[in-house]
Scaffold this active site. Sequence first.
Site, mmCIF file in Angstrom:
data_model
loop_
_atom_site.group_PDB
_atom_site.id
_atom_site.type_symbol
_atom_site.label_atom_id
_atom_site.label_comp_id
_atom_site.label_asym_id
_atom_site.label_seq_id
_atom_site.Cartn_x
_atom_site.Cartn_y
_atom_site.Cartn_z
ATOM 1 N N GLU A 123 0.819 -1.219 0.000
ATOM 2 C CA GLU A 123 0.000 0.000 0.000
ATOM 3 C C GLU A 123 0.850 1.265 0.000
ATOM 4 O OE1 GLU A 123 -2.879 1.745 -0.796
ATOM 5 O OE2 GLU A 123 -3.847 0.071 0.225
ATOM 6 N N LYS A 199 3.897 3.957 -10.309
ATOM 7 C CA LYS A 199 2.757 3.737 -9.407
ATOM 8 C C LYS A 199 1.482 3.474 -10.204
ATOM 9 C CE LYS A 199 4.669 6.718 -5.807
ATOM 10 N NZ LYS A 199 4.825 8.119 -5.376
#
Length: 418
Positions: A123, A199
Amino acid sequence: METHKQLTIGLFGFGVVGEGLYKVLQQTPSLKATIKKVCIKDPGKKREAPAELFTTDRQVILQDPDINVIVEVINESGPAFEIVSTALRSGKSVVSASKKMIAEHLPELLQLQKETGASFLYESAACASIPVIRNLEEYYDNDLLHSIKAIVNGSTNFILTKMFEEKLDFHEALLLAQQLGFAESDPTLDVEGYDAANKWTFLLTHAYGIVVETGNLVFSGIQHIQAGDAVVAREKHYDIKLVAQAKKLENGKVAAFVLPQFIRHDEPLSFVRNEYNGVVIESGFADKQFFYGKGAGSFPTASAVLSDLSALRYQYKYEYKKLYHHIPHELTDDFYIRVYVSFNDWKYIPRDRFEWIEEWHAETDRKYLIGVIHFREIAQNGWWKENGTSLLLTPDPVIEDVEIRKLKKKSLELAGIV
Ligand code: HSE
């Protein structure tokens, strides 16, 4: 009832994130997680932790049967992948913050998770403190995700804020981002958009089941933005942000890219300043939702690692639902975008490849136009990154084929041609 697992951690890396995690864990005894050993590269560096905690030999951690969790927060993606794959193969759970490594090795990492059944959570690699991966996995576990538009790199957002709101020059702003621990150790990764694009690759996997290499995404950073672009933005009441975007088109395919963009002042992303990140999700029935939080820095990043550790206590794993339980979406480059382009000379601009040009300003040294062009003209050509040219997307930049036909027909009608 299942008892919660005691977590004995082997930590790789003691930089901004690793040290942050060490401190954060000291303040959260309820988690029952202890760091047994930390593997570092340079034993000479002074660190605020007992010397016996550290080793330079990765095997000390990887071969310790007591250690059941590896936290990998190092810089180099090659060694990071070796550590993560060895750990998963030996049945250890892994938490990682290595965006670049995950983006570069996603297919192998997916395979390893399948083969070993071990948990691999990351995360903190996406938007640091914003729990975006787990939300995409668990909450948007359906096919109703229309679009995601996000600021996923804290450093470039910080630099743009400092330059355009506080009038710092680029180098001062970058130095500050480095001093505050936001920037990558190679800051060109931030500035030229690699970090955001890395990302975006795995966020596309969690959002749409798309697996794509960073090099196959269209992306740029803030390196081509000129002072004149900020002047135009101000005149038009826009901000300039580096935005990662994905939009499901009417044919079910997904348009995705990471490019600098004009943002209207009333858009949620306009509110995102400094090292903050923001994610705007549009979905079938909920309409728009906005997630906001710190996207870089020691404690905000460590907070996400901590949350992943906490999730390991109940054996949480990503299921990659959009990839395995739905029909994964496909990326497409068959759509149009409305762009702003500033340049020094018309000769560098392929004017004839634009569908139409809505505005052009050629009166000053720095010229600009706003027009609509097929996305492939951007995806397959580099003219927009060369010769001092700067390209920014306009608000709501994606235009679909059907809309183009309607718009063209309307303009012909207006011109009295049909
Ligand atoms: N360099 C990264 C950023 C760190 O600025 O967003 C957090 O991933």
